[in-house]
Design an enzyme around this catalytic site. Sequence first.
Site, PDB file in Angstrom:
ATOM      1  N   GLU A 133     -11.166  63.490-138.607  1.00 16.07           N
ATOM      2  CA  GLU A 133     -11.907  64.436-139.449  1.00 16.07           C
ATOM      3  C   GLU A 133     -11.136  64.882-140.683  1.00 16.07           C
ATOM      4  OE1 GLU A 133     -13.235  67.550-136.854  1.00 16.07           O
ATOM      5  OE2 GLU A 133     -14.335  66.170-135.548  1.00 16.07           O
ATOM      6  N   ASP A 165     -23.520  61.657-128.520  1.00 16.02           N
ATOM      7  CA  ASP A 165     -24.501  62.473-127.799  1.00 16.02           C
ATOM      8  C   ASP A 165     -25.650  62.745-128.765  1.00 16.02           C
ATOM      9  OD1 ASP A 165     -23.416  64.553-129.437  1.00 16.02           O
ATOM     10  OD2 ASP A 165     -22.168  65.284-127.810  1.00 16.02           O
ATOM     11  N   GLU A 170     -18.017  59.327-129.758  1.00 16.01           N
ATOM     12  CA  GLU A 170     -18.335  60.633-129.154  1.00 16.01           C
ATOM     13  C   GLU A 170     -19.856  60.823-129.073  1.00 16.01           C
ATOM     14  OE1 GLU A 170     -16.232  63.844-131.081  1.00 16.01           O
ATOM     15  OE2 GLU A 170     -14.455  62.608-131.456  1.00 16.01           O
ATOM     16  N   HIS A 226     -22.435  62.429-133.207  1.00 14.15           N
ATOM     17  CA  HIS A 226     -23.068  63.628-132.651  1.00 14.15           C
ATOM     18  C   HIS A 226     -24.422  63.767-133.369  1.00 14.15           C
ATOM     19  CE1 HIS A 226     -19.565  64.720-130.346  1.00 14.15           C
ATOM     20  NE2 HIS A 226     -18.803  64.676-131.428  1.00 14.15           N
ATOM     21  N   ASN A 267     -11.125  58.401-137.225  1.00 16.31           N
ATOM     22  CA  ASN A 267     -12.287  58.917-136.496  1.00 16.31           C
ATOM     23  C   ASN A 267     -12.906  60.089-137.251  1.00 16.31           C
ATOM     24  OD1 ASN A 267     -13.769  58.730-133.864  1.00 16.31           O
ATOM     25  ND2 ASN A 267     -13.104  60.846-133.648  1.00 16.31           N
TER      26      ASN A 267
END
Length: 406
Positions: free
Chosen positions: A149, A258, A256, A226, A190
């Site tokens: 990030e 979801d 990650e 996400h 990432n």
Amino acid sequence: MIATTFTFLLVATSIAASPARRQAIDGLNARAIAAGKDYFGSATDNPELTDAAYDGIVIQSKLTPEKWDAIEPSRDTFSFSNGDAITDLAARNGQKVRCHTLVWYSQLPSWVKTGGYNNATLISIMENHITKEVTHYKGKCFHWDVVNEALNEDGTYRSNVFYDTIGPSYIPIAFKAAAAADPSAKLYYNDYNIENLGAKSTRAQNIVKLIKQYGAKIDGVGMQAHLIVGSTPSQSAQVANMNAFVNLGVEVAYTELDIRTNTPATASAVTQQAKDYAATVGACMEVAECVGITIWDYTDKYSWIPSVFPGQGAALPWDQNLKKKDEVYKAILSALGSSSGSPTTTSKASATPIATSAFAPPTSSSAMTNLVPKWNQCGGINYSGPTVCESGTTCTKFNDWYSQCL
């Protein structure tokens, strides 16, 4: 988003388990492997391992809550106990470990954030931290998320102690240190909201070029994914985005995944969620260099989302009671391909060079665009980017820290 240190990916054949548990494992991880991928995994935290029912059906992977402030709480004093618990368990069960993350702006101890170090000293501190941690787990981590990030939503560099003191070169310096400590591990950048073409994805591509131009090693880009039910980028859009990274000579992974919705989830939301999962998994299947998928825990019981986005959740293929959501699960399974072991059709991106200089200073948000694209951040505490959404979308507040164009 919520970052931790280790993710380990379970090799399906290593578990002696009930038929139902083996079916869950075979249905996702083995199906992905049969289709030519490295893994289909799930994240978790150490405290959850005391939940016997949960641990009984963990699909492919686990993760520990260690961050820099836990690993090196004071300068050059390291504690690896929680991480060792994870890697030891992985070794006993024949599991792969995906390790996350070495350098992140958040969850740093105060001695790093407010130490007032000059450029050379902070570089030394960062290199020492990376070297000690990666060396400790050398041979145990097959992937490392080296930097996490580093970008704002508009693609400019995020202000943090590393960027503000060292400049953008902190990123390739971190990769060089990680590669020296474990040459065999694959090294990743990432980030979130880089699953669709746009300003942030473009700048993440420039980070890849920056690292390569520095002469450091980078193997892959992790797209956190996400996502939101009904607002997930199309499969074709995700394929095009992944190929933009692949063109630069790196692999990609969903790290990650979801897909959240309002809770309680309606039947129509679950149906759309199944389609959205299929689109993302299907996109990975289309791109040969998309090596795997990690969901951000497998069950709603331990999802991070409700604590950050009140009134939202139900984001994962298993519900609060550890019950599989058949519609979502079957959609993922189908997107992974046939059970015959034949991979789905894949397409490698053409190696077309992109001429943008990775060393150019970050462009201001107004120079890049005056409008925030759909699905991107448009507000929140410490957010400094544009706040006006593109036509047809509205800046929607989820909490004090995050508003998004929907």
